[in-house]
Design an enzyme around this catalytic site. Structure first.
Site, short mmCIF file in Angstrom:
data_model
loop_
_atom_site.label_atom_id
_atom_site.label_comp_id
_atom_site.label_asym_id
_atom_site.label_seq_id
_atom_site.Cartn_x
_atom_site.Cartn_y
_atom_site.Cartn_z
CB SER A 185 -0.09 -8.04 -1.23
OG SER A 185 -0.96 -8.85 -0.49
CE LYS A 228 -4.14 -1.98 0.31
NZ LYS A 228 -5.13 -1.87 -0.76
CD GLU A 230 -9.99 3.85 0.64
OE1 GLU A 230 -9.82 5.09 0.51
OE2 GLU A 230 -9.27 3.01 0.06
C1 LIG Z 1 -1.71 -7.09 2.45
C2 LIG Z 1 -2.84 -6.72 1.58
N1 LIG Z 1 -2.99 -7.36 0.43
C3 LIG Z 1 -4.01 -7.07 -0.40
C4 LIG Z 1 -4.94 -6.11 -0.07
C5 LIG Z 1 -6.06 -5.86 -1.01
O1 LIG Z 1 -5.93 -4.63 -1.66
P1 LIG Z 1 -5.62 -4.61 -3.23
O2 LIG Z 1 -6.59 -5.55 -3.85
O3 LIG Z 1 -5.85 -3.19 -3.59
O4 LIG Z 1 -4.24 -5.04 -3.44
C6 LIG Z 1 -4.81 -5.40 1.12
C7 LIG Z 1 -5.78 -4.37 1.51
O5 LIG Z 1 -5.75 -3.82 2.57
C8 LIG Z 1 -3.73 -5.73 1.97
O6 LIG Z 1 -3.56 -5.09 3.14
#
Ligand SMILES: Cc1ncc(COP(=O)(O)O)c(C=O)c1O
Ligand SMILES: Cc1ncc(COP(=O)(O)O)c(C=O)c1O
Lengths: 393, 258, 393, 258
Positions: C377, C89, C111
């Protein structure tokens, strides 16, 4: 003058291996092999690859602009908080697990205070598929609950320690006892530059990557590889040892060690070893420690579990005695305030251990052109509740 | 001749007892020693309590902690031992961790031991090499025997080395364990005892760790000059106090239903 | 075929800016300026320096040996979990705060669902000395308490959202309302590739650093810059967009998007938008969303706060409709099990969002020579209690 | 001629009322409309409730949520409006977010509105450009006026552009705010009203947001053709139900102590 270890395992008057005979074979095996193993090409390759791809090294050297402006000097933060698992501790556990593997061990024990070393050990044990048992004082289990959860999820067994002050010192005793009970298959991954030789040297060498990186990173940023000051907090002293390592013999670089003064150096609730301690033996090493006149070890106190230790590593005892490093004691309150300040000035939540280093600006003035490197030894995720409660956020 | 060496020359298996000075009560030291001698014990190890006894299991840890809480200190122990030799004749050994001795001053400590009639020291965390380099001369000056340990993991070379340096006896740790571990010996221990027996060391061995009763004492002394009881004795002290000492020692010395 | 955005702000049929007139000036200001700002040399320099020294980029591309052995294929993990604040993020919030600064804004709103975006926003606001208000559903405030604490410590104001399902969708509504109420001084940092044009494109460009790094990192490791598969979880879709970005038009590289099936795709408690949704408008964008026949938005469910969203970004809607990406739905249980497996095989605790991506091995077989890149992620520190409770550890 | 345009030509200040269809009770729609007309209201905006009304404040959000819970739907609203033109003559506008309309099908939706005698639509999240490109022809085919909004932030150029595209009236949002914000106008709003007045747009303006009582209605209509009350009306409905409508409208129209 020599500030690194000598061939007998001493830093000046400090160090050695004051261990019961039961541990002699283990320590001797390690002593005879650690340097050999650490210089084998395949070890170096594996260690460096894991530091890069798994730990995420090099950790950045970040110029903290708003903090520098606030204190009118040039402050760089060495971002060990960005390492996998969130502190410098993993540099050492990666190294030691590779040593343990080469020594044919399959069972790992560790002590932990803040839980960072426990997490770092549980992590490398998962990675290398080894059994992992972590000793942790009951007081620390409560105040570092987040790291306890992490260790469990990583598959480690946590053994609560109920003796003494139920903190790091006692966890270390218990780990040593475990090792006595399991002399053949077990390697003890000590989490700081403490314990009998060769631990202080081995751990310092694994952490030395910190100052090695600082040298070239600072060269890139400032056109010089030597800062004016290197500043680190000292519990056992491993993050400081790593940050000082390549500057030890270079007296152009001033070293500052920050200790935990708890509720005040002379409050009776403190862990400021350099001021309150004197020479003695703790956990197999001759060093400075807090003790009664009778040689009983005094129970220390600090709000930060990782600095809540009545000794310092022998390297630091020697740096203190020789005057090579300046020692500064910081109270709980000063540390917490400095920690929160970093959060709100730089968007970095430091560990409470680390927060002690950030509080030196209350005690010492620097010149506008001084280049400071503060070792940001770990992130504060484990300490959120302490921050929230302390400041009633 | 040092009382330890005299005792070793006696043609019998030796029973040695360890206790933590200042436990269960601060002032029990002298009466425990006297009771032990009166009960027929051959040798006594007086534990100088330490806050962080890292080679000890729970029983000895707790007795040390309690002793310190009771107010035990190095100076007080010496005070309590004043005049002990007016009545007690068996060898007395002080067993303690190195740091309290270091803080007292090793030379002062030895001098005081000598003056009180202490015969030897067991300092588990004072390694042989450091002893030799820095302290051996002092010990010898004060006629104190420093007792070394061997364990099942000690290599043959090191056993020979330790044997050569040893006077009095070798403290033979029965198994890889802190004190107060499971009592009783299995094949592994017996093989180890036999292996050491066969080495025909110049220094007699006294076995410690895991000895708790008639059977384990018998088994150990089948292969060694004597045996040391620590945790089991402290447990008995905890339950029955000083007055129970005679019964405890009788149970060790005589086969009987327990 | 074109998979990236066109000049009208659409990915195929999806995208656009379906916003009330009250937001027209803000969105228009952003639309007219974002590309110009993002290509200014001083922006690029500042952005890259912060990514390197502050965020800790490049994030490693780690070959997961034990995981690869377990599933008999070659698995690389792109370690976004090692970024400062613990997820991808921050790549976006660093970028947007620099845009906001250049637009002269001094008040930031955001948000958040999992709290990672909220933390990343609070972090950059502290760094840039801007006021920060974060909207967060009450349900998420409870299940991501750790991140709430972090935001507080970082000085952000957290506004609990009580409407709807009290999760991410509702927090987004509330942030949009705030923006309507503060049209001049405020920039809204959206946390995913959702919302009206130009947000999806801007966020994707900031996250594109992920695939840019994968290209050269994989070249170093495998002698090829194209993996066979890139795999990422999709809530709004920003981490996936970043991981796909430089591979979008390169159909040699197969893309896999993993969605949250909650208690089962058809259980009525799910967030598997691609299967359950159809075309519509949510948060200013034409995309796929879960809705009733009547066009009312359905309240989604997932154990992971970050995937608990009834839409996907328009890029993903188009990747789905065109067949460019394969969409796989993973239940809560499957995700939790896969997350724990990574902990115990590799010593990495993933976020529950990320754990969904790791569960694809239950649904899809790969060849031994396939090279997979899974976008890791985020780290799971925020999810420890959920793990502990789920597995009764 | 569309009823909206006819109404606009009347030489009076217009009072328009917004309510959420299906609130407070599912079947209230028709009687609210009739009561409003009977009370002398000039125009009605019938809210088609939406789950995620992102331009609305708490009051309208809650009325929408409750309406949906009560069972309101697009089809049901159309059902309820059947035959409304047999009694009601004032302009009726449907105000709703775009997604429910999109799901119904924009053409079908417009056709249905036309058949029922609806005069216009307000779709806050359907931007002007998209409307022009994709939907204008449909709206015009069915004789529906699409109402556009301007706000204090709308640029002069865009106001002119919107004015050019507008039929009926321009919905002039009084301040940068979602619905149901603080009522009452300060200097900023008055300046803004005057600024727009001076632009002498071809399309009359009706002011909405922040109008709640006689005073604010008066202030707004000093500078515009009319004013719209939404949240304040819904609050009154919540407290006093359908039977309280007449009183509420009277309070707006006549100066009196409230
Ligand atoms: C670690 C992590 N992965 C994935 C997501 C999902 O978000 P996005 O689909 O925008 O990658 C989030 C959302 O908070 C997250 O914290
Ligand atoms: C973040 C952090 N810094 C510092 C320390 C203190 O250890 P050392 O003095 O060995 O660096 C700890 C110990 O747990 C720690 O977690």
């Amino acid at each position: 003058m020599q500030y690194n270890i000598n061939e007998n395992g001493y830093y000046g008057d400090f160090g050695g291996a004051y261990i019961p005979e039961m541990l002699y074979p283990n320590i001797e095996e390690l002593r005879q092999n650690y340097l050999k193993i650490m210089t084998e090409p395949d070890f170096i390759t594996e260690f460096n690859a894991l530091l890069k791809d798994y730990v995420g090294r090099p950790s950045p050297l970040y110029f903290a602009k708003r903090l520098s402006t606030r204190y009118n000097t040039k402050i760089y933060l060495k971002r060990e908080d960005l390492n996998h698992t969130g502190a410098h501790k993993i540099n050492n556990t990666i190294g030691q697990i590779l040593v343990a593997k080469r020594l044919g061990k399959n069972r790992i024990i560790a002590e932990t205070g803040a839980g960072q070393h426990g997490v770092a050990t549980a992590t490398v044990c998962a990675l290398m598929n080894m059994e992992c048992i972590v000793y942790m004082g009951e007081v620390d289990i409560v105040r570092q609950a987040q790291n306890v959860a992490r260790m469990k999820i990583l598959g480690a067994k946590i053994v609560p320690v109920l003796s003494g002050s139920k903190t790091l010192k006692d966890a270390t005793n218990e780990a040593i006892r475990d090792w006595i009970n399991h002399p053949v298959d077990t390697h003890y991954i000590i989490g700081s530059v403490v314990g009998p030789h060769p631990y202080p040297d081995m751990v310092a060498r694994f952490q030395a990557v910190i100052s090695k990186e600082i040298q070239w990173q600072l060269q890139e940023k400032e056109g010089r590889s030597n800062p004016d000051y290197v500043i680190a907090c000292v519990g056992g002293g491993s993050n400081a040892a790593g940050a000082y390592y390549h500057y030890l013999e270079n007296t152009d670089v001033k070293l500052i060690a920050v200790e935990a003064a708890g509720k005040g150096v002379y409050s009776g609730e403190s862990a400021a070893t350099s001021i309150l301690g004197n020479e003695g033996i703790i956990h197999g090493s001759k060093t400075l420690l807090m003790q009664t006149q009778d040689g009983q070890i005094v129970e220390p106190y600090s709000i930060s579990a990782g600095l809540d230790y009545p000794g310092v590593g022998p390297m630091h005892a020697n740096l203190f005695k020789s005057g090579r490093a300046e020692f500064i004691a910081i109270t709980d309150d000063q540390a917490m305030t400095a920690g929160l300040e970093l959060c709100q000035l730089e968007g970095i939540i430091p560990a409470i251990e680390t927060s002690h280093s950030l509080a030196i600006f209350n005690q010492k003035k620097f010149k506008p052109n001084d280049v400071l490197v503060i070792n940001l030894s770990g992130r504060g995720d484990k300490d959120l509740n302490t921050f929230i409660n302390h400041f009633k956020l | 001749m040092n009382r330890i060496n005299q005792k070793i020359q006696e043609n019998k298996k030796l029973l040695s007892i360890y206790f933590s000075a200042g436990y269960p009560n601060l002032e029990d030291t002298k009466s425990i020693i006297k009771n032990l001698e009166a009960s027929g014990v051959d040798m006594i190890e007086i534990g100088l309590p330490f806050s962080d006894p890292l080679a000890d299991g729970e029983t000895i840890q707790q007795s040390s902690t309690q002793a310190l809480k009771n107010g035990m200190s190095t100076a007080l122990l010496f005070e309590q031992l004043k005049g002990i030799r007016s009545t007690v004749t068996i060898p007395l050994i002080i067993m303690g961790y190195f740091n309290p001795i270091l803080q007292y001053g090793v030379a002062d400590f030895c001098k005081k031991c000598h003056a009180l009639g202490i015969d030897g020291l067991i300092i588990p965390d004072l390694p042989l090499a450091v002893y030799q380099e820095q302290y051996q001369k002092i010990f010898e000056h004060y006629g104190l025997i420093n007792i070394f340990l061997i364990t099942p993991q000690t290599t043959v070379e090191r056993i020979h080395h330790i044997d050569k340096q040893s006077k009095g006896f070798i403290y033979m740790v029965s198994s890889a364990s802190v004190t107060g571990g499971k009592s009783g010996f299995g094949n592994v221990q017996i093989d180890y005892f036999k292996r050491i027996e066969k080495m025909r060391l110049k220094t007699p061995q006294i076995i410690g760790f895991g000895i708790a009763d008639y059977l384990t004492f018998k088994l150990a002394t089948n292969h060694a000059k004597g045996a040391i009881i620590g945790s089991a004795f402290i447990k008995a002290l905890t339950s029955n106090g000083v007055t129970g000492i005679e019964d405890f020692i009788n149970q060790i010395k005589n086969e009987q239903n327990t």
